[in-house]
Design an enzyme around this catalytic site. Structure first.
Site, mmCIF file in Angstrom:
data_model
loop_
_atom_site.group_PDB
_atom_site.id
_atom_site.type_symbol
_atom_site.label_atom_id
_atom_site.label_comp_id
_atom_site.label_asym_id
_atom_site.label_seq_id
_atom_site.Cartn_x
_atom_site.Cartn_y
_atom_site.Cartn_z
ATOM 1 N N GLY A 1 5.586 -36.129 41.575
ATOM 2 C CA GLY A 1 5.901 -37.447 41.047
ATOM 3 C C GLY A 1 4.601 -38.168 40.746
ATOM 4 N N MET B 1 0.142 -38.323 42.068
ATOM 5 C CA MET B 1 -0.970 -37.834 42.880
ATOM 6 C C MET B 1 -2.032 -38.925 42.893
ATOM 7 S SD MET B 1 -2.305 -35.481 44.739
ATOM 8 C CE MET B 1 -3.867 -35.822 45.544
ATOM 9 N N GLU B 2 -2.460 -39.248 44.113
ATOM 10 C CA GLU B 2 -3.300 -40.426 44.337
ATOM 11 C C GLU B 2 -4.768 -40.199 44.007
ATOM 12 O OE1 GLU B 2 -1.750 -38.501 46.550
ATOM 13 O OE2 GLU B 2 -2.809 -38.354 48.459
ATOM 14 N N ASN B 3 -5.093 -39.567 42.905
ATOM 15 C CA ASN B 3 -6.493 -39.347 42.590
ATOM 16 C C ASN B 3 -7.204 -40.698 42.490
ATOM 17 O OD1 ASN B 3 -6.236 -36.492 42.476
ATOM 18 N ND2 ASN B 3 -5.150 -36.758 40.534
ATOM 19 N N HIS C 1 3.485 -46.282 45.942
ATOM 20 C CA HIS C 1 3.123 -45.210 46.868
ATOM 21 C C HIS C 1 1.704 -44.700 46.590
ATOM 22 C CE1 HIS C 1 3.998 -41.612 49.416
ATOM 23 N NE2 HIS C 1 3.131 -41.051 48.583
ATOM 24 N N GLU C 2 1.454 -44.339 45.345
ATOM 25 C CA GLU C 2 0.123 -43.787 45.030
ATOM 26 C C GLU C 2 -0.965 -44.837 45.221
ATOM 27 O OE1 GLU C 2 0.330 -40.771 45.093
ATOM 28 O OE2 GLU C 2 2.410 -40.484 44.490
ATOM 29 N N HIS D 1 -1.953 -45.122 48.822
ATOM 30 C CA HIS D 1 -2.877 -44.064 49.253
ATOM 31 C C HIS D 1 -4.346 -44.492 49.112
ATOM 32 C CE1 HIS D 1 -0.643 -40.526 50.428
ATOM 33 N NE2 HIS D 1 0.051 -40.465 49.305
ATOM 34 N N GLU E 1 0.808 -39.299 54.584
ATOM 35 C CA GLU E 1 2.052 -39.608 53.866
ATOM 36 C C GLU E 1 2.971 -40.597 54.600
ATOM 37 O OE1 GLU E 1 2.310 -39.056 50.826
ATOM 38 O OE2 GLU E 1 0.814 -37.498 50.507
ATOM 39 N N ASP F 1 0.922 -26.247 51.996
ATOM 40 C CA ASP F 1 2.070 -26.681 51.202
ATOM 41 C C ASP F 1 3.368 -26.639 52.028
ATOM 42 O OD1 ASP F 1 2.524 -27.712 48.648
ATOM 43 O OD2 ASP F 1 3.566 -25.885 48.041
ATOM 44 N N TYR G 1 6.667 -37.479 55.489
ATOM 45 C CA TYR G 1 6.887 -38.741 54.780
ATOM 46 C C TYR G 1 7.830 -39.665 55.555
ATOM 47 C CZ TYR G 1 4.877 -36.662 50.514
ATOM 48 O OH TYR G 1 4.037 -36.086 49.601
HETATM 49 N N1 BES Z 1 -0.222 -36.700 47.658
HETATM 50 C C1 BES Z 1 1.141 -36.569 47.307
HETATM 51 C C2 BES Z 1 1.443 -35.328 46.521
HETATM 52 C C3 BES Z 1 1.044 -34.029 47.187
HETATM 53 C C4 BES Z 1 1.195 -33.844 48.551
HETATM 54 C C5 BES Z 1 0.539 -33.011 46.442
HETATM 55 C C6 BES Z 1 0.801 -32.650 49.144
HETATM 56 C C7 BES Z 1 0.162 -31.812 47.028
HETATM 57 C C8 BES Z 1 0.288 -31.627 48.387
HETATM 58 C C9 BES Z 1 1.660 -37.797 46.563
HETATM 59 O O1 BES Z 1 1.124 -38.986 47.016
HETATM 60 C C10 BES Z 1 3.130 -37.891 46.802
HETATM 61 O O2 BES Z 1 3.496 -38.084 47.924
HETATM 62 N N2 BES Z 1 3.926 -37.773 45.773
HETATM 63 C C11 BES Z 1 5.363 -37.897 45.850
HETATM 64 C C12 BES Z 1 5.763 -39.278 45.477
HETATM 65 C C13 BES Z 1 6.367 -40.094 46.432
HETATM 66 C C14 BES Z 1 6.753 -41.452 45.959
HETATM 67 C C15 BES Z 1 6.924 -39.660 47.691
HETATM 68 C C16 BES Z 1 5.991 -36.969 44.844
HETATM 69 O O3 BES Z 1 5.258 -36.354 44.081
HETATM 70 O O4 BES Z 1 7.200 -36.866 44.809
HETATM 71 ZN ZN ZN Z 2 1.906 -39.490 48.944
#
Ligand code: BES
Ligand code: ZN
Length: 623
Positions: free
Chosen positions: A288, A290-292, A315-316, A319, A338, A396, A404
């Site tokens: 969804g 990524m908090e770059n 959310h991002e 982060h 998270e 992963d 979360y």
């Molecule tokens: N940092 C995460 C995405 C991530 C986590 C990528 C672990 C690779 C490994 C990002 O902040 C995230 O949590 N994205 C969620 C969005 C959210 C609103 C819960 C997503 O992509 O669904």
């Molecule tokens: Zn996140």
């Protein structure tokens, strides 16, 4: 064996003045935590800064790089170890040794290959010439047909959790921070952006760009995207990048971003990264968001046209404090990134859109958590622990709603136990004190119990059980959103006698009420699905969350008119959060053949991280 002194880790400690964005080096005696997902040995020799030149070739789908690392080493250290995976290392040289003989160690399926470089006490710089593999897992090369405008190719990176090593030889653990400068050369008709300062707003004449990241970041936040993108400013320090046919829609959708930043700063202190931009990527982006740092990467599936899915941006953005400023020491501590971020996200949403609204989000989190805990308690109870053990596993595997949503519920319980005033003061101080540093679960528990909770409160919460125990403790908070009361009644009325005539009620409903409604009606027959679809046109919904929720009961009920919509969605959207439940619904309702057939068509559009999950789901051991 020669004895090596342990390097005193140089933690980057933020300046005290909130107006000063810079950071300075300060010696501390802390040593780097053991990280089972990296070959590097930072207590012996560690990277501090990166100067990197990247030549990006869209024809061969190869990046040719020269990574010049500035390093520090402990007394007696004789080598520095980098992580690599799928990289072709051409030459390594050091400031004092010229071209040196490097060693590539044995390959590990998850971790890749260690690159060992001999150093002396005089070695300050290590330069690595390398190129990436066309199948590099972090990189997604998209054909023009896979983009929104369909005119230009696109490249995006996804480094979290341990994929940075597939495009940059680096010490690839979240506990190791470095600053970086990058020179990027690419096709003259494409524009690159990075997780850094200096993102362009116009094309350069020759396809060359320079970036500078003065704040130290861990490797998982290294990011690059290149495409036919345009920029639109939103506020003074905020804006959006996207393909030309998407950029105006995106600028409108994210119109509340400045209000979100203001709310976040009021809660937990200044935003420390300079600009905050968002790039909307092609739909095959696996996440969804990524908090770059300085530039959130986002899926276009949040462009709902009514700002109803912008909690992802909250959310991002959150982060920028939880994760990017105070970072999980290892991937076993992922919940610190998270769980805190979901909590902070909800606080931002509450501040900007009100408590009634944020309680709907909390309720989605609660429902998702209960489902996940129930599922895991049968198959893998240990994976319901916040302090997860990922030994010999891919990080992963830790990316589940436990980190979360169990994390969120724990922090919410702490808030409800001590009251907002005390909890907010604690958190604000936490982000300030540990800025640009790592945090371990143990250290956090320690801080919580010494700086915030009384013994009685700690006992009431049962901190140990929440962090180290399995399942969901009985004292978990239960969000109770007022706006869902009418929704649940409507769902019950529909299920009781099909008497659902709620047009007047539903006028006010946002996509969150609709998601709840679809979730509540649950198992319906295909006749009931047809009735709802005729009335509410869910199958034509342009809201990705509503559509994905709608796929659940309809696929399971055998309501066939939804099939082409499902296929189209799976082929165009690569967001793993939607793919997993949709393919699962197909498999679980006895339509595995169909799932495999669609997957064959869709797979080329998915990023490696989504492919890995779907390969397991569809071609792994028999379900
Ligand atoms: N940092 C995460 C995405 C991530 C986590 C990528 C672990 C690779 C490994 C990002 O902040 C995230 O949590 N994205 C969620 C969005 C959210 C609103 C819960 C997503 O992509 O669904
Ligand atoms: Zn996140």
């Amino acid at each position: 064996m020669k004895k090596i002194a342990i390097l005193a880790a140089t933690a980057l400690v933020a300046c005290q003045s909130p107006s000063d964005e810079n950071t300075s080096n300060e010696e501390t005696t802390m040593k780097y935590a053991e990280d089972i997902h990296s070959f590097s040995r930072p207590n012996e020799a560690v990277v501090k800064h990166l100067d990197i030149a990247l030549d990006v070739d869209f024809d061969t789908e190869i990046i040719t790089g020269v990574a010049n690392w500035t390093i520090e080493s402990a007394e007696g250290a004789t080598e520095i170890v980098f992580d690599t995976d799928q990289l072709n290392i051409e030459e390594v040289s050091t400031n004092d040794g010229g071209v040196v003989e490097f060693t590539l160690g044995e390959e590990d399926e998850v971790l890749g290959i260690p690159l060992q470089v001999p150093i002396t006490s005089e070695t300050k710089n290590v330069t690595i010439k390398y190129s990436t593999d066309p199948g590099a897992k972090a990189l997604q090369w998209l054909e023009p047909s896979q983009t929104s405008a369909k005119t230009h190719p696109f490249l995006l990176t996804q480094s979290q959790a341990i994929l940075a090593r597939t495009w940059i030889p680096c010490q690839d653990g979240p506990g190791i921070r470095f600053t970086y400068n990058a020179d990027v050369k690419t096709r003259a008709d494409l524009m690159p952006v990075m997780s850094a300062g200096g993102n362009p707003t116009e094309l350069s004449a020759d396809g060359s760009y320079s970036f500078e990241m003065p704040q130290a970041i861990p490797s998982y936040l290294m990011a690059l995207a290149i495409g036919n993108i345009e920029f639109r400013a939103i506020g003074e320090n905020t804006g959006v990048y996207a393909e030309p046919n998407v950029v105006d829609t995106a600028a409108w959708e994210f119109g509340d971003i400045d209000a979100m930043i203001t709310a976040a700063e009021e809660l937990y202190g200044p935003y420390r990264w300079g600009r905050y931009d968002i790039i909307v990527l092609p739909a095959s982006f696996p996440f969804g968001g990524m908090e770059n740092p300085r530039i959130t990467f986002a899926t276009p599936t949040i462009l709902a046209g009514d700002r109803s899915l912008v909690s992802l941006v909250a959310h991002e953005l959150a982060h920028s404090w939880s994760g990017n400023l105070v970072t999980n020491a290892t991937w076993n501590d992922f919940w610190l990134n998270e769980g805190f971020t979901v909590y902070f996200e909800q606080r931002i949403m509450e501040a900007v859109y009100g408590r009634e609204y944020s309680e709907m989000l909390a309720s989605h989190s609660h429902e998702g958590l209960i489902d996940q805990v129930n599922e895991f308690m049968e198959e893998a109870p240990n994976d319901t622990k916040l302090a997860i053990d990922l030994t010999d596993r891919n990080p992963d595997d830790g990316v589940t709603t436990i980190a979360y949503d169990k994390g969120y519920h724990f922090l919410r319980l702490v808030e409800e136990t001590v009251g907002r005033e005390r909890f907010d003061a604690f958190l604000k101080n936490y982000f300030e004190t540990h800025a640009f540093q790592v945090m371990t679960t143990e250290r956090f528990v320690d801080l919580l119990t010494t700086d915030l909770l009384t013994e009685e409160e700690a006992g009431q919460i049962n901190v140990q059980d929440w962090i180290y125990g399995t399942g969901l403790p009985e004292n978990a908070p239960e969000p109770n959103p007022a706006r869902f009361v009418a929704v649940d009644q409507a769902a019950e009325a529909f299920l009781a006698d099909g008497s659902f005539e709620p047009r007047d009620v539903t006028n006010e409903w946002s996509s969150h009420e609709w998601m709840r409604f679809i979730g509540k009606v649950g198992n319906i027959t295909s006749e009931q699905a047809a009735q709802l679809d005729a009335q509410y046109h869910f199958s034509q919904s342009t809201n990705s969350e509503v559509l994905a929720a709608w796929f659940q009961p309809t696929i399971r009920s055998g309501y066939e008119p939804v099939n082409p919509v499902v296929e189209d969605f799976l082929i165009n959207v690569g967001r793993r959060k939607f793919l997993t439940p949709t393919y699962k619904a197909m498999i679980e309702s006895g339509k595995k053949e169909w799932a495999v057939e669609v997957y064959e068509k869709a797979r080329p559009n998915y990023h490696a991280v989504a492919r890995e999950t779907m390969d397991d789901l569809l071609h792994g051991e028999e379900q």
